[in-house]
Design an enzyme around this catalytic site. Structure first.
Site, PDB file in Angstrom:
ATOM      1  CE  LYS A  21      26.506  15.608 -24.118  1.00 22.98           C
ATOM      2  NZ  LYS A  21      27.650  14.877 -23.560  1.00 22.98           N
ATOM      3  NE  ARG A  96      30.653  18.843 -19.496  1.00 23.05           N
ATOM      4  CZ  ARG A  96      30.150  17.638 -19.797  1.00 23.05           C
ATOM      5  NH1 ARG A  96      30.578  16.968 -20.810  1.00 23.05           N
ATOM      6  NH2 ARG A  96      29.201  17.159 -19.057  1.00 23.05           N
ATOM      7  NE  ARG A 133      21.675   9.865 -18.160  1.00 19.62           N
ATOM      8  CZ  ARG A 133      22.306  10.951 -18.592  1.00 19.62           C
ATOM      9  NH1 ARG A 133      22.359  11.236 -19.892  1.00 19.62           N
ATOM     10  NH2 ARG A 133      22.871  11.781 -17.733  1.00 19.62           N
ATOM     11  NE  ARG A 165      26.022   9.687 -15.913  1.00 20.99           N
ATOM     12  CZ  ARG A 165      26.197  10.642 -16.820  1.00 20.99           C
ATOM     13  NH1 ARG A 165      26.012  10.360 -18.109  1.00 20.99           N
ATOM     14  NH2 ARG A 165      26.565  11.845 -16.468  1.00 20.99           N
ATOM     15  NE  ARG A 176      25.765  15.835 -15.002  1.00 23.55           N
ATOM     16  CZ  ARG A 176      24.909  14.814 -14.808  1.00 23.55           C
ATOM     17  NH1 ARG A 176      24.456  14.557 -13.603  1.00 23.55           N
ATOM     18  NH2 ARG A 176      24.526  14.092 -15.809  1.00 23.55           N
TER      19      ARG A 176
END
Ligand code: ADP
Length: 221
Positions: A21, A96, A133, A165, A176
């Site tokens: 995204k 969201r 990531r 992160r 999440r």
């Protein structure tokens, strides 16, 4: 407020965590010359600045939880009020929840929206992607590491530190993903009913994916 007479492009990008995204949103915003409004990036900037608000936001984020809708509405309203957002915008990470979707519908009642892009990537694929990531802590460029040893890298664009992160731990990611399935995925029905939804296969070459999305949006604007 957005100028209702402006012809700027207004886009929303959806996709579960790790769907690509952020990467696609950055390319689309550049292509259309519109600000990339990423709520996650804005919140991470507040955390980095160490403000009282940032410290509060960090608690939600590290736990993989969403911030309350009223706080997010305040952030989006303020950002929409900035001059660069008058001529259009791209929303990444908002709305969201059903409450946020209702807030957005109200905010765009004058201007409308052009498209909502949904990057579809199977859950097994995203879990794998998120574990590799890494993100530049200065400019936000996203990298994928083949070795997940945690060795420190430097950003090729700005020389910043490329790191994982804080909320990309397995537990926070699973939370999440569950929240996405429960609260965010159902929002797609509204965008579909409005004829705004572009369903995009998010597995494949990122350049081909962006080219496909841009071609479809260009047909609509
Ligand atoms: P991801 O899509 O991987 O969850 P984001 O960068 O979009 O990452 O968001 C990171 C975190 O920031 C979220 O887990 C949440 O805590 C907070 N956040 C971002 N956008 C919103 C939003 N619209 N509503 C509530 N919380 C948000």
């Amino acid at each position: 407020m957005n100028d209702p007479t402006s012809k700027g492009v207004r886009l929303v990008v959806f996709g579960r965590q790790g769907a690509g995204k952020g990467t696609q949103a950055t390319r689309l915003a550049t292509n259309y010359g519109i600000p990339h409004i990423s709520t996650g990036d804005m919140l991470r900037a507040a955390v980095k600045d160490g403000t009282a608000f940032g410290m509060r936001a960090k608690e939600y984020m590290d736990a993989g939880q969403l911030l309350p809708d009223d706080i997010m509405l305040g952030i989006i309203e303020e950002r929409f009020g900035e001059p660069d957002a008058v001529g259009g915008w791209l929303l990444d990470g908002f709305p969201r929840t059903p409450g946020q979707a209702a807030d957005l519908q109200r905010l765009v009642s004058q201007t409308g929206m052009d498209a909502a892009v949904n990057l579809e990537v199977p859950e097994e694929v995203v879990v794998e992607r998120i574990s590799s990531r890494r993100v530049c802590n200065e400019c936000g460029t996203i990298y994928s590491v083949s070795d997940s040893s945690g060795a420190t890298q430097k950003c090729a664009k700005c020389g910043g530190v490329v790191e994982q992160r804080a909320d990309d731990t397995e537990e926070a990611v699973r939370k999440r993903l569950a929240i996405y399935n429960e609260q965010t995925a159902p929002l797609l029905d509204w965008f579909r009913a409005e004829g705004l939804l572009l369903e995009v296969d998010g597995v494949g070459d990122p350049d081909e994916i962006s080219a496909g999305i841009i071609a479809e949006i260009d047909e609509r604007i």
